[in-house]
Every structure is written in structure tokens, then in C-alpha cells.
Scaffold this motif. Structure first.
Motif, mmCIF file in Angstrom:
data_model
loop_
_atom_site.group_PDB
_atom_site.id
_atom_site.type_symbol
_atom_site.label_atom_id
_atom_site.label_comp_id
_atom_site.label_asym_id
_atom_site.label_seq_id
_atom_site.Cartn_x
_atom_site.Cartn_y
_atom_site.Cartn_z
ATOM 1 N N GLN A 111 0.834 -1.194 0.000
ATOM 2 C CA GLN A 111 0.000 0.000 0.000
ATOM 3 C C GLN A 111 0.878 1.257 0.000
ATOM 4 O O GLN A 111 2.016 1.243 0.443
ATOM 5 C CB GLN A 111 -0.927 0.007 1.220
ATOM 6 C CG GLN A 111 -1.978 -1.078 1.189
ATOM 7 C CD GLN A 111 -1.500 -2.415 1.738
ATOM 8 O OE1 GLN A 111 -0.326 -2.630 1.998
ATOM 9 N NE2 GLN A 111 -2.428 -3.338 1.915
ATOM 10 N N SER A 112 0.297 2.370 -0.460
ATOM 11 C CA SER A 112 1.070 3.614 -0.586
ATOM 12 C C SER A 112 0.698 4.646 0.472
ATOM 13 O O SER A 112 -0.365 4.591 1.070
ATOM 14 C CB SER A 112 0.844 4.217 -1.975
ATOM 15 O OG SER A 112 -0.528 4.475 -2.178
ATOM 16 N N ASN A 161 5.260 4.129 -8.039
ATOM 17 C CA ASN A 161 4.071 3.306 -8.228
ATOM 18 C C ASN A 161 4.506 2.079 -9.013
ATOM 19 O O ASN A 161 5.064 2.200 -10.103
ATOM 20 C CB ASN A 161 3.033 4.107 -9.024
ATOM 21 C CG ASN A 161 1.971 3.244 -9.633
ATOM 22 O OD1 ASN A 161 1.443 2.343 -8.992
ATOM 23 N ND2 ASN A 161 1.646 3.499 -10.890
ATOM 24 N N SER A 180 -3.096 7.124 -5.021
ATOM 25 C CA SER A 180 -3.161 7.598 -3.631
ATOM 26 C C SER A 180 -3.619 9.047 -3.528
ATOM 27 O O SER A 180 -3.705 9.593 -2.439
ATOM 28 C CB SER A 180 -1.793 7.462 -2.959
ATOM 29 O OG SER A 180 -0.880 8.440 -3.428
ATOM 30 N N ILE A 218 9.530 7.872 -4.399
ATOM 31 C CA ILE A 218 8.515 6.830 -4.234
ATOM 32 C C ILE A 218 7.974 6.479 -5.618
ATOM 33 O O ILE A 218 7.648 7.365 -6.405
ATOM 34 C CB ILE A 218 7.366 7.300 -3.316
ATOM 35 C CG1 ILE A 218 7.909 7.740 -1.954
ATOM 36 C CG2 ILE A 218 6.325 6.191 -3.145
ATOM 37 C CD1 ILE A 218 6.872 8.370 -1.034
ATOM 38 N N ASN A 231 -0.254 6.182 8.583
ATOM 39 C CA ASN A 231 0.308 7.028 7.529
ATOM 40 C C ASN A 231 1.267 8.087 8.074
ATOM 41 O O ASN A 231 2.391 8.224 7.584
ATOM 42 C CB ASN A 231 -0.827 7.686 6.737
ATOM 43 C CG ASN A 231 -0.324 8.441 5.520
ATOM 44 O OD1 ASN A 231 -0.026 7.844 4.493
ATOM 45 N ND2 ASN A 231 -0.232 9.750 5.644
ATOM 46 N N ASP A 281 -4.819 4.730 -1.425
ATOM 47 C CA ASP A 281 -3.791 4.853 -0.397
ATOM 48 C C ASP A 281 -4.228 3.960 0.743
ATOM 49 O O ASP A 281 -5.398 3.621 0.839
ATOM 50 C CB ASP A 281 -3.652 6.305 0.079
ATOM 51 C CG ASP A 281 -4.958 6.851 0.620
ATOM 52 O OD1 ASP A 281 -5.901 6.975 -0.173
ATOM 53 O OD2 ASP A 281 -5.036 7.110 1.826
ATOM 54 N N THR A 340 0.917 10.612 -2.644
ATOM 55 C CA THR A 340 2.299 10.541 -3.117
ATOM 56 C C THR A 340 2.398 10.024 -4.550
ATOM 57 O O THR A 340 3.145 10.589 -5.345
ATOM 58 C CB THR A 340 3.162 9.642 -2.214
ATOM 59 O OG1 THR A 340 2.568 8.340 -2.114
ATOM 60 C CG2 THR A 340 3.345 10.255 -0.835
ATOM 61 N N ILE A 341 1.703 8.942 -4.866
ATOM 62 C CA ILE A 341 1.789 8.347 -6.202
ATOM 63 C C ILE A 341 0.389 8.043 -6.739
ATOM 64 O O ILE A 341 -0.592 8.114 -5.999
ATOM 65 C CB ILE A 341 2.642 7.053 -6.192
ATOM 66 C CG1 ILE A 341 2.080 6.034 -5.202
ATOM 67 C CG2 ILE A 341 4.104 7.367 -5.909
ATOM 68 C CD1 ILE A 341 2.696 4.656 -5.297
ATOM 69 N N ASN A 379 5.634 1.152 -4.066
ATOM 70 C CA ASN A 379 4.293 0.825 -3.598
ATOM 71 C C ASN A 379 3.432 0.384 -4.772
ATOM 72 O O ASN A 379 3.591 0.874 -5.884
ATOM 73 C CB ASN A 379 3.601 2.036 -2.960
ATOM 74 C CG ASN A 379 4.337 2.594 -1.779
ATOM 75 O OD1 ASN A 379 4.680 3.759 -1.767
ATOM 76 N ND2 ASN A 379 4.599 1.774 -0.788
#
Length: 152
Positions: free
Chosen positions: A44-45, A107, A53, A105, A65, A60, A49-50, A82
Motif C-alpha cells: 500500500q502507498s 508506483n 493515492s 517513491i 500514515n 492509499d 504521493t503516487i 508501492n
């Protein structure tokens, strides 16, 4: 890293023990080798961020978090990967550049099927299989997207 709760696969639920281990392990690795990259994988992210999410996309999913974000923010040499959302690598937000106190980060898309936000903010199904090749050099990390289905 991995969720310790079996109740909901949508979110990573990380125990205090795992978060403390993670922080201690990162501290140890970066103090021994401050110039080497550290790779972190979590299905999971982090929120916002990406791809997948961002607000309204709904993929997300780290319960802790803020605490997780505070830990990774201390280690700029992290490259974090992630998945979870299956968002296509050609979609906005496939990479979060090291900024806002966070590391790079990525994806990770998916090797099974993809999701796109080209026409619908919450995404729509598309066929495909994508991932990364990561090459590590002295002073540089090269992360290259790969379309496995089409071989390019």
C-alpha cells in the motif's frame, strides 16, 4: 514491510513493533553506509504521493500514515516502491520525486492488470503488465519502467 492485520486488505496496518524495527533498521543501514540506496517495499502507498493515492482515488492505505511518513522522511537515500492501486505507469504520479521531506517513491503498477485515470479520476480497467528494472551504480540509481506485455 507488510500489514499485520488480516481484517482488511485495503490498508496496511503496521504494529508499533514493526514501525520501531523499521526505524531502527534504517538507522543502522544508513549509519553503516550513508551513501548507499535503501529499497523499501510496501504494497500500500502513502496518501497523496503516487498514482492511486491522490485525493478521491481511494487506493492509499497505511493506517499509520503519519508515523510511517515521519520515519521515511528521516532517510533521503530511500527508494520506496508501492503498488496496490495497479495504476498504469503512463498515468500522472507514477513517481514522487524526493521532496516535501519524503524520499523517491514509485508506483509499481501491476503484472496482472492495470488501472488508468486518463478518463475517470477514480480509475478504469485496462489490459497490461508493467514493472521496473532497477540498476544501481556508484552514486546513481536508475529506475526504468518496463512494459512486459509488449516487451518494451
Amino acid at each position: 514491510m507488510g500489514s499485520e492485520s488480516k481484517s482488511n486488505g485495503l490498508y496496511a496496518d503496521l504494529s508499533q513493533n514493526q514501525l520501531e524495527w523499521f526505524d531502527n533498521r534504517l538507522r543502522e543501514l544508513t549509519s553503516l553506509h550513508p551513501d548507499r540506496p535503501v529499497f523499501v517495499y510496501l504494497h500500500q502507498s502513502l496518501y497523496d504521493t503516487i498514482a492511486g493515492s491522490f485525493e478521491g482515488q481511494g487506493w492509499d492505505g497505511i493506517v499509520q500514515n503519519d508515523q510511517f511518513r515521519a520515519i521515511v522522511a528521516k532517510y533521503p537515500q530511500i527508494y520506496m516502491f508501492n503498488g496496490h492501486s495497479h495504476w498504469d505507469m503512463n498515468t500522472r504520479g507514477s513517481m514522487h520525486d524526493k521532496s516535501d521531506g519524503l524520499p523517491n517513491i514509485f508506483n509499481t503498477a501491476s503484472v496482472a492488470y492495470l488501472w488508468s485515470s486518463f478518463y475517470v479520476p477514480t480509475g478504469e480497467y485496462m489490459r497490461g503488465s508493467q514493472g521496473y528494472y532497477v540498476k544501481i551504480y556508484d552514486g546513481k540509481v536508475l529506475v526504468m519502467g518496463r512494459d512486459f506485455e509488449n516487451g518494451k
